[in-house]
Scaffold this active site. Structure first.
Site, PDB file in Angstrom:
ATOM      1  CB  SER A  45      42.000  25.561  46.563  1.00  0.00           C
ATOM      2  OG  SER A  45      42.025  26.689  45.707  1.00  0.00           O
ATOM      3  CG  HIS A  46      45.765  27.245  44.395  1.00  0.00           C
ATOM      4  ND1 HIS A  46      44.447  26.906  44.204  1.00  0.00           N
ATOM      5  CD2 HIS A  46      46.475  26.526  43.501  1.00  0.00           C
ATOM      6  CE1 HIS A  46      44.352  26.038  43.211  1.00  0.00           C
ATOM      7  NE2 HIS A  46      45.570  25.781  42.775  1.00  0.00           N
ATOM      8  CD  GLU A 186      36.360  21.852  43.640  1.00  0.00           C
ATOM      9  OE1 GLU A 186      35.201  21.442  43.578  1.00  0.00           O
ATOM     10  OE2 GLU A 186      36.771  22.847  43.029  1.00  0.00           O
TER      11      GLU A 186
HETATM   12  P1  NDP Z   1      36.696  29.390  40.859  1.00  0.00           P
HETATM   13  O1  NDP Z   1      35.705  28.672  40.012  1.00  0.00           O
HETATM   14  O2  NDP Z   1      36.604  29.288  42.313  1.00  0.00           O
HETATM   15  O3  NDP Z   1      36.674  30.956  40.515  1.00  0.00           O
HETATM   16  C1  NDP Z   1      36.970  31.388  39.221  1.00  0.00           C
HETATM   17  C2  NDP Z   1      36.841  32.888  39.108  1.00  0.00           C
HETATM   18  O4  NDP Z   1      35.465  33.230  39.107  1.00  0.00           O
HETATM   19  C3  NDP Z   1      37.479  33.681  40.245  1.00  0.00           C
HETATM   20  O5  NDP Z   1      38.106  34.796  39.704  1.00  0.00           O
HETATM   21  C4  NDP Z   1      36.291  34.062  41.116  1.00  0.00           C
HETATM   22  O6  NDP Z   1      36.466  35.277  41.802  1.00  0.00           O
HETATM   23  C5  NDP Z   1      35.215  34.227  40.070  1.00  0.00           C
HETATM   24  N1  NDP Z   1      33.864  34.002  40.606  1.00  0.00           N
HETATM   25  C6  NDP Z   1      33.426  32.921  41.276  1.00  0.00           C
HETATM   26  N2  NDP Z   1      32.121  33.047  41.566  1.00  0.00           N
HETATM   27  C7  NDP Z   1      31.744  34.251  41.088  1.00  0.00           C
HETATM   28  C8  NDP Z   1      30.518  34.977  41.059  1.00  0.00           C
HETATM   29  N3  NDP Z   1      29.418  34.501  41.624  1.00  0.00           N
HETATM   30  N4  NDP Z   1      30.493  36.182  40.471  1.00  0.00           N
HETATM   31  C9  NDP Z   1      31.612  36.686  39.904  1.00  0.00           C
HETATM   32  N5  NDP Z   1      32.780  36.065  39.884  1.00  0.00           N
HETATM   33  C10 NDP Z   1      32.849  34.850  40.457  1.00  0.00           C
HETATM   34  O7  NDP Z   1      38.187  29.006  40.387  1.00  0.00           O
HETATM   35  P2  NDP Z   1      38.783  27.596  39.911  1.00  0.00           P
HETATM   36  O8  NDP Z   1      38.308  26.534  40.836  1.00  0.00           O
HETATM   37  O9  NDP Z   1      38.554  27.418  38.463  1.00  0.00           O
HETATM   38  O10 NDP Z   1      40.338  27.854  40.163  1.00  0.00           O
HETATM   39  C11 NDP Z   1      40.808  28.069  41.484  1.00  0.00           C
HETATM   40  C12 NDP Z   1      42.260  28.441  41.484  1.00  0.00           C
HETATM   41  O11 NDP Z   1      43.034  27.345  41.093  1.00  0.00           O
HETATM   42  C13 NDP Z   1      42.660  29.589  40.545  1.00  0.00           C
HETATM   43  O12 NDP Z   1      43.290  30.569  41.343  1.00  0.00           O
HETATM   44  C14 NDP Z   1      43.655  28.961  39.588  1.00  0.00           C
HETATM   45  O13 NDP Z   1      44.717  29.816  39.195  1.00  0.00           O
HETATM   46  C15 NDP Z   1      44.183  27.812  40.427  1.00  0.00           C
HETATM   47  N6  NDP Z   1      44.770  26.769  39.608  1.00  0.00           N
HETATM   48  C16 NDP Z   1      46.131  26.711  39.519  1.00  0.00           C
HETATM   49  C17 NDP Z   1      46.734  25.729  38.768  1.00  0.00           C
HETATM   50  C18 NDP Z   1      48.221  25.703  38.622  1.00  0.00           C
HETATM   51  O14 NDP Z   1      48.728  24.831  37.949  1.00  0.00           O
HETATM   52  N7  NDP Z   1      48.966  26.615  39.203  1.00  0.00           N
HETATM   53  C19 NDP Z   1      45.964  24.685  38.090  1.00  0.00           C
HETATM   54  C20 NDP Z   1      44.540  24.878  38.198  1.00  0.00           C
HETATM   55  C21 NDP Z   1      43.967  25.872  38.971  1.00  0.00           C
HETATM   56  P3  NDP Z   1      36.640  35.313  43.429  1.00  0.00           P
HETATM   57  O15 NDP Z   1      38.052  34.895  43.683  1.00  0.00           O
HETATM   58  O16 NDP Z   1      36.345  36.707  43.827  1.00  0.00           O
HETATM   59  O17 NDP Z   1      35.652  34.335  43.992  1.00  0.00           O
END
Ligand code: NDP
Length: 334
Positions: A45-46, A186
């Protein structure tokens, strides 16, 4: 360009695209590394998905690809960096050596970045600090997209926050998450595919719950995760990344005056702590006992382990570009 590329080939190609669109080579290298790292780690996504948005923002004049960050020592434990309306990654890159020195010297230091455009995942910003032994926290505000809990209109960004901590003999534990139930990307994908978004993730322009992605995009808003609790975290991020740094609040977004602009002009806070400076904490030993207890409770993976798996495969086998991403690279290189 082949459709399977090495991480370094992809990084160079993305940097070349940035330079072609007016970005200074040093800044291009810093942002390209983040885009390629996201693609390498399966944070799709990024990764390349965002490249057209970076370029559109550059073409609109909203972000300055040639900005030179100004790093100022604000206090013994505090650095204030003006990103000068450029991308956030070059500002962090320019501030990194001083931030490290201060955190090592004093045990803790903070970096407040203002007028920065952060359009990426946050984990690439802090994972390297944790690999060097620091506990690291960062947060970013953005463009207004999300309502405060119980509110009817968007005020806050989807304000992400990330945490990373060092381990002995293993890569850091890192988590990185947005403050909204689902990301704006999304909603865009659901609208494009004619699908509904999950219940509880969006509000329409009147502040009523909706599962219609178009209603969210057409004057509606996203909803914070965890109701009032996620809302308070997003509010804290707005204050620490927007007010403390001297940057903009998400609701002050002026990007609409620059057609095509997609990057958020806001602020970022980074905090580093040296865990080795607290006498007798046995930090490294104790976090492993915590992770062992978590594993014994039936949890199969810690945050970041999914990414590390992707990374291992990408470094070994290369990154397979989707047709869409391959076409994007060709178009932006042309
Ligand atoms: P997710 O909900 O996909 O994941 C959030 C965190 O939870 C991650 O560190 C992920 O690790 C962890 N995780 C997910 N599932 C599990 C699990 N089953 N057990 C343990 N850990 C888990 O992230 P978001 O959708 O909230 O965000 C996605 C990205 O969007 C982020 O990188 C965020 O920085 C970016 N973002 C950037 C913005 C900006 O302005 N620059 C604005 C908003 C979002 P893992 O990676 O290992 O799955």
């Amino acid at each position: 360009m082949p459709q399977v590329v090495s991480v370094s080939e992809l990084t160079e190609t993305v940097a070349r695209i940035f330079v072609r669109h007016g970005v200074h080579p040093d800044n291009a290298a810093a942002v390209a590394a983040t885009v390629a790292a996201a693609e390498r780690d399966g944070s799709t996504s990024h990764g390349l998905l965002r490249l057209p948005g970076y370029v559109a923002s550059l073409q609109s004049g909203w972000v300055d690809g040639r900005a030179v960050p100004v790093v100022a020592e604000a206090a013994p434990g505090l650095i204030a960096t003006d990103a000068a309306n450029g991308f956030a990654q070059p500002a962090l890159h320019a501030s990194g050596p001083l931030l490290r020195d201060k955190a090592r010297g004093q045990g803790i230091a903070a970096l407040a970045i203002r007028d920065s455009h952060h359009f990426a995942a946050l984990w690439p910003d802090i994972e390297p600090f944790a690999a060097e032994g620091f506990i690291a926290l960062t947060m970013v505000n953005g463009r207004r997209r999300m309502a405060v809990w119980d509110g009817k209109q968007k005020i806050l960004g989807t304000n992400p926050m990330a945490f990373a901590c060092p381990r002995v003999g293993r890569p850091p534990l890192v988590w990185d998450q947005a403050s909204s139930v689902i990301a704006q990307g999304e909603v865009l994908l659901a609208a494009e595919r004619g699908l509904a978004i999950p219940q509880g993730a969006g509000l329409d322009a009147e502040g009523k719950p909706t599962i219609d992605p178009r209603a969210v995009l057409d004057g509606g808003s996203l909803v914070p995760f965890g109701s009032h609790k996620g809302s308070s975290i997003a509010l804290m991020i707005e204050i620490l990344a927007g007010a403390l740094t001297g940057g903009c609040f998400s609701f002050e977004d002026r990007s609409a005056a620059y057609p095509g602009a997609q990057t958020p002009k806001a602020g970022q806070l980074v905090i580093l702590i040296d865990p080795a400076r607290v006498p007798g904490n046995r930090y490294f030993e104790r976090i492993e006992s915590l992770f062992a207890a978590i594993a014994e409770s039936g949890v199969e993976r810690l945050p970041a382990e999914r990414r590390y798996g992707h990374r291992e495969r990408a470094l070994r086998d290369g990154i397979k570009l989707s047709d869409r991403n391959w076409a994007t690279l060709q178009r932006l290189l042309a």
